[in-house]
Enzyme design. Sequence first.
Site, PDB file in Angstrom:
ATOM      1  N   ASP A 197      24.241 -58.563   4.846  1.00 15.95           N
ATOM      2  CA  ASP A 197      24.963 -58.786   3.594  1.00 15.95           C
ATOM      3  C   ASP A 197      24.031 -59.378   2.525  1.00 15.95           C
ATOM      4  O   ASP A 197      23.247 -60.291   2.828  1.00 15.95           O
ATOM      5  CB  ASP A 197      26.106 -59.768   3.890  1.00 15.95           C
ATOM      6  CG  ASP A 197      27.113 -59.878   2.765  1.00 15.95           C
ATOM      7  OD1 ASP A 197      27.782 -58.881   2.477  1.00 15.95           O
ATOM      8  OD2 ASP A 197      27.240 -60.982   2.192  1.00 15.95           O
ATOM      9  N   GLU A 239      21.872 -54.909   2.460  1.00 17.40           N
ATOM     10  CA  GLU A 239      22.610 -54.626   1.229  1.00 17.40           C
ATOM     11  C   GLU A 239      21.778 -55.153   0.055  1.00 17.40           C
ATOM     12  O   GLU A 239      21.521 -56.349  -0.029  1.00 17.40           O
ATOM     13  CB  GLU A 239      23.977 -55.310   1.267  1.00 17.40           C
ATOM     14  CG  GLU A 239      24.862 -54.921   0.090  1.00 17.40           C
ATOM     15  CD  GLU A 239      26.021 -55.886  -0.142  1.00 17.40           C
ATOM     16  OE1 GLU A 239      27.020 -55.486  -0.749  1.00 17.40           O
ATOM     17  OE2 GLU A 239      25.927 -57.055   0.266  1.00 17.40           O
TER      18      GLU A 239
END
Length: 542
Positions: A197, A239
């Site tokens: 993330d 990400e």
Amino acid sequence: MQWWRESVVYQIYPKSFQDTNSDGIGDILGIITRLDYLEKLGVEAIWLSPVYQSPNFDNGYDISDYESINPEFGSMEDIELLIDEAKKRDIRILMDLVLNHTRDKHKWFLEAKKGKDNPYRDYYIWRDPINGEEPNDLRAGFGGSAWEHDKKSNQYYFHLFSKQQPDLNWENPQLRQEIWQMMRFWLDKGVAGFRLDVIDLIGKVPNEKITVNGPKLHEYLQEMNQEVLAGRDTLTVGEAWSASPEIAQLYGDPSRNELSMIFSFEHMVLDEQPGKSKWDLKLFTLLELKHAIAKWQVALDGKIWNSLFWNNHDLPRIVSRWGNEKEYRVESAKMFAITLHLLKGTPYIYQGEELGMTNFPISDMSEVNDIETHHMYVERIKKGYSKKDIFHSINAKGRDNARTPMQWSGSKNSGFTDGKPWLHINPNYSDINVEAVLADPNSIFYTYQQLIKLRKENPVIIWGEFKLLLEAHKQIFAYERSYKGETWIVVANMSEIHVTLNLDDRQGEKPVVIGNYPKKTYQLNKLDLGPYETFVVKDNFL
Ligand code: TEU
Ligand code: CA
């Protein structure tokens, strides 16, 4: 040769996938009951959005214990069973790791808050006030200042998302050791890798107002690779909203030993006014879309591996966004599927995409769960925006659009739960559901299945060089993939407008490899394409 170049990954948002104990919340056992379905689809890996212990304020992206499972989702035994059961079907499990921040209920933060001398204090980012105020004007992703005052110590802690998600201090080597140890813990359990993330934020330097692409970002990732990943056959995907193709090389150049690939978002922000927020919409054009995609295909070709996606749990559903969710739902969903899966890179499917699931229309804040949308609403009401404008943005870009429960069947609550679903189910579930697509040989599902199968059987899809055709055409996205003397041509009408064109002077009928209209052959010198009409042919003229 790494397996992840040849595989297709399926993202599961566990809260909305399948409930088995009637509490209205999807669970790990529910995923296990659907593994046969995923095997039928043909995917070889699952990216599992976070299932760790978490108060679920940001639906699991606020982890309070990385090494235990949220009881809403099940137990450690359940996840071990999932890993085993998936393995039996040749499906690997990727865990979603949120390493930029924890939940404020994480034991590290609870300790850190106790005072300046606490050994965990430095796991987070603390600063003294400046002139009695926030250390600087950095803003948080989910509204307000990025600095939260702590009365007890009269210091501020730093958070790039909500104040319940304090940012970790990656400068601290002991913190990094704890993270490496935790990652090894999961790999030892048999998971096959991680989706990382907002990884582009971990090298931040708040004092200099550097948030993305900080100076030590790649140093940290190289350390992660040495300490955790080296010698293991993993997929790691970071990400990275801020990545350019040049930056993608830093993450993904195999000789640098960092990550397998990143998610880049250049093609996903084309409907936003540059420099403003995701809620500030602008008309996007297909021309920009295909140029953004082609840019990454060309820049990374042969060096760095691409990830390919139209959807995830943060983005609106692609058929609703840039297709036509009404008259041409099936055609446009298949067009997106074919154009994406024939590109070079690893394709990701977000749950429900393979059914052509659509956005849920929101008309009232009581229907909204997502904190990001709630924060935006409050902020914009204060600033005097009209409700009409706000709801327009929410329906276009809100994250709940894609988070509604999976539509398994036409029976009560779409077969997702026997209880009360945690988030409304799209009322179109009576038409759009897994049972229906499995029963229809022409469904979107079988297009995905066929694409995955084609990928396994045709190295040109995995390795072929990419070349954009008809560069300036405003409706048609066409490209070639070539490998060892074989060339495939992909032609997609991305619009509703009828298009006639001559793509290639050579005459002759070419058999369709895959398409979304019933036609069996195409003549490239006289194409007559209906709304969203898409096909792939081999260039076998000799
Ligand atoms: O998303 C990162 C992120 O920047 C998004 O929140 C973005 O601001 C927006 O939603 C794009 O539409 C990741 C996760 O995918 C997201 O679910 C989390 O909320 C966020 O990080 C914080 O962990
Ligand atoms: Ca449940």
